[in-house]
Design a protein around this motif. Structure first.
Motif, short mmCIF file in Angstrom:
data_model
loop_
_atom_site.label_atom_id
_atom_site.label_comp_id
_atom_site.label_asym_id
_atom_site.label_seq_id
_atom_site.Cartn_x
_atom_site.Cartn_y
_atom_site.Cartn_z
N TRP A 28 0.90 -1.23 -0.07
CA TRP A 28 -0.07 0.03 0.25
C TRP A 28 0.73 1.35 0.01
O TRP A 28 0.59 2.33 -0.74
N ILE A 29 1.97 1.23 0.66
CA ILE A 29 3.03 2.44 0.80
C ILE A 29 3.54 2.57 -0.44
O ILE A 29 3.71 3.80 -1.05
N LYS A 30 4.01 1.61 -1.20
CA LYS A 30 4.67 1.47 -2.43
C LYS A 30 3.36 2.01 -3.63
O LYS A 30 3.99 2.80 -4.45
N ALA A 31 2.26 1.65 -3.49
CA ALA A 31 1.19 2.23 -4.40
C ALA A 31 1.00 3.60 -4.10
O ALA A 31 0.80 4.41 -5.14
N VAL A 32 0.85 4.14 -2.88
CA VAL A 32 0.96 5.51 -2.57
C VAL A 32 2.08 6.15 -2.96
O VAL A 32 2.03 7.40 -3.59
N HIS A 33 3.24 5.71 -2.89
CA HIS A 33 4.43 6.30 -3.50
C HIS A 33 4.43 6.55 -5.03
O HIS A 33 4.79 7.69 -5.38
N ILE A 34 4.09 5.42 -5.73
CA ILE A 34 3.93 5.64 -7.15
C ILE A 34 2.98 6.59 -7.55
O ILE A 34 3.26 7.32 -8.41
N MET A 35 1.91 6.57 -6.81
CA MET A 35 0.74 7.64 -7.31
C MET A 35 1.34 8.94 -6.92
O MET A 35 1.12 9.98 -7.89
N ALA A 36 1.96 9.16 -5.88
CA ALA A 36 2.63 10.43 -5.64
C ALA A 36 3.68 11.01 -6.40
O ALA A 36 3.76 12.07 -7.02
N VAL A 37 4.33 9.89 -6.98
CA VAL A 37 5.30 10.32 -7.83
C VAL A 37 4.75 10.65 -9.45
O VAL A 37 5.21 11.78 -9.79
N ILE A 38 3.86 10.06 -9.91
CA ILE A 38 3.05 10.31 -11.01
C ILE A 38 2.72 11.79 -10.95
O ILE A 38 2.98 12.71 -11.85
N ALA A 39 2.08 12.30 -9.74
CA ALA A 39 1.36 13.46 -9.68
C ALA A 39 2.65 14.57 -9.62
O ALA A 39 2.58 15.57 -10.25
N TRP A 40 3.62 14.37 -9.04
CA TRP A 40 4.73 15.16 -8.75
C TRP A 40 5.65 15.38 -10.26
O TRP A 40 5.66 16.46 -10.82
N MET A 41 5.70 14.07 -10.92
CA MET A 41 6.29 14.35 -12.19
C MET A 41 5.41 15.13 -13.34
O MET A 41 5.96 15.67 -14.20
N ALA A 42 3.92 14.76 -13.19
CA ALA A 42 3.23 15.76 -13.91
C ALA A 42 3.18 17.00 -13.79
O ALA A 42 3.46 17.97 -14.91
N GLY A 43 3.56 17.41 -12.60
CA GLY A 43 3.57 18.90 -12.52
C GLY A 43 5.14 19.31 -12.93
O GLY A 43 5.24 20.59 -13.12
N LEU A 44 6.19 18.59 -12.52
CA LEU A 44 7.59 19.00 -12.92
C LEU A 44 7.44 18.91 -14.70
O LEU A 44 8.41 19.68 -15.11
N PHE A 45 6.80 18.39 -15.28
CA PHE A 45 6.85 18.45 -16.68
C PHE A 45 5.79 19.67 -17.08
O PHE A 45 6.19 20.21 -18.17
N TYR A 46 4.97 19.95 -16.36
CA TYR A 46 3.89 21.14 -16.92
C TYR A 46 4.36 22.60 -16.59
O TYR A 46 4.37 23.37 -17.29
N LEU A 47 4.93 22.62 -15.09
CA LEU A 47 5.30 23.88 -14.94
C LEU A 47 6.26 24.59 -15.75
O LEU A 47 6.04 25.73 -15.90
N PRO A 48 7.23 24.03 -15.98
CA PRO A 48 8.21 24.66 -16.94
C PRO A 48 7.42 25.10 -18.45
O PRO A 48 7.90 25.98 -19.05
N ARG A 49 6.68 24.26 -19.00
CA ARG A 49 5.85 24.59 -19.93
C ARG A 49 5.24 25.97 -19.81
O ARG A 49 5.07 26.78 -20.79
N LEU A 50 4.50 25.96 -18.47
CA LEU A 50 3.75 27.40 -18.27
C LEU A 50 4.87 28.29 -18.34
O LEU A 50 4.43 29.39 -18.62
N PHE A 51 5.76 28.25 -17.62
CA PHE A 51 6.87 29.20 -17.66
C PHE A 51 7.22 29.68 -19.11
O PHE A 51 7.61 30.80 -19.16
N VAL A 52 7.37 28.82 -19.85
CA VAL A 52 7.79 29.10 -21.51
C VAL A 52 6.84 30.23 -21.93
O VAL A 52 7.15 31.15 -22.42
N TYR A 53 5.51 29.67 -21.81
CA TYR A 53 4.41 30.63 -22.47
C TYR A 53 4.38 32.04 -21.51
O TYR A 53 4.02 33.05 -22.13
N HIS A 54 4.42 31.80 -20.18
CA HIS A 54 4.51 33.02 -19.42
C HIS A 54 5.61 33.72 -19.93
O HIS A 54 5.37 35.03 -20.05
N ALA A 55 6.76 33.71 -20.09
CA ALA A 55 7.92 34.37 -20.27
C ALA A 55 7.76 34.94 -21.70
O ALA A 55 8.27 36.04 -22.13
N GLU A 56 7.11 34.27 -22.71
CA GLU A 56 7.10 34.62 -24.19
C GLU A 56 5.85 35.38 -24.49
O GLU A 56 6.01 36.19 -25.54
N ARG A 57 4.89 35.33 -23.73
CA ARG A 57 3.83 35.91 -24.12
C ARG A 57 2.97 36.76 -23.06
O ARG A 57 1.90 37.31 -23.56
#
Length: 148
Positions: free
Chosen positions: A10-39
């Motif tokens: 169960w702890i491993k499952a929670v770990h994997i779900m948290a990592v997926i959510a964290w990674m999604a943000g780590l992928f998305y936030l710099p993209r937001l920064f790109v558009y924020h900086a450029e537009r």
């Protein structure tokens, strides 16, 4: 930690779900920064919208997910789920620390945008977008394939 051994999966499952959510943000936030900086001109409605999106992504999704991933990961380490004598374990730990550093760097950049003091280009944020990807590749290969 012995009391938690029965909950390891169960702890491993929670770990994997948290990592997926964290990674999604780590992928998305710099993209937001790109558009924020450029537009988005400082003080514009678009600037304010990006600031809200970036702040909520960090505060509501990324930081809690990172904390849960770390806590669950440390719990699994405490239960003996880590081989400190193996190279793969050190590759993972170092990569996770670097991933946390990338998170901190992005958090600081969000504050730059919030105060109207961003000096970095969209290109910088495009490059920053690759860092979590490379670290994720190291982590997954280290843990699943264990080539070293």
């Amino acid at each position: 930690m012995d009391i938690l051994i029965g909950y390891y999966d169960w702890i491993k499952a929670v770990h994997i779900m948290a990592v997926i959510a964290w990674m999604a943000g780590l992928f998305y936030l710099p993209r937001l920064f790109v558009y924020h900086a450029e537009r988005a001109a400082v003080g514009s409605e678009m600037d304010k919208t990006f600031q809200i999106m970036e702040e909520k992504l960090l505060r509501v999704i990324m930081t809690p997910a990172m904390i849960v991933a770390w806590v669950a990961g440390l719990m699994m380490i405490g239960m003996g789920g880590f081989d400190w004598g193996s190279v793969w374990a050190w590759v993972k730990i170092i990569s996770v620390v670097l991933m946390s550093g990338a998170h901190g760097w992005m958090s600081a950049r969000r504050k730059d945008f919030a105060t109207g003091q961003n000096t970095r280009s969209g290109r910088t944020y495009r490059l920053a977008n690759e860092v979590p990807t490379v670290l994720m590749v190291f982590i997954v290969i280290a843990v699943i394939v264990r080539p070293f």
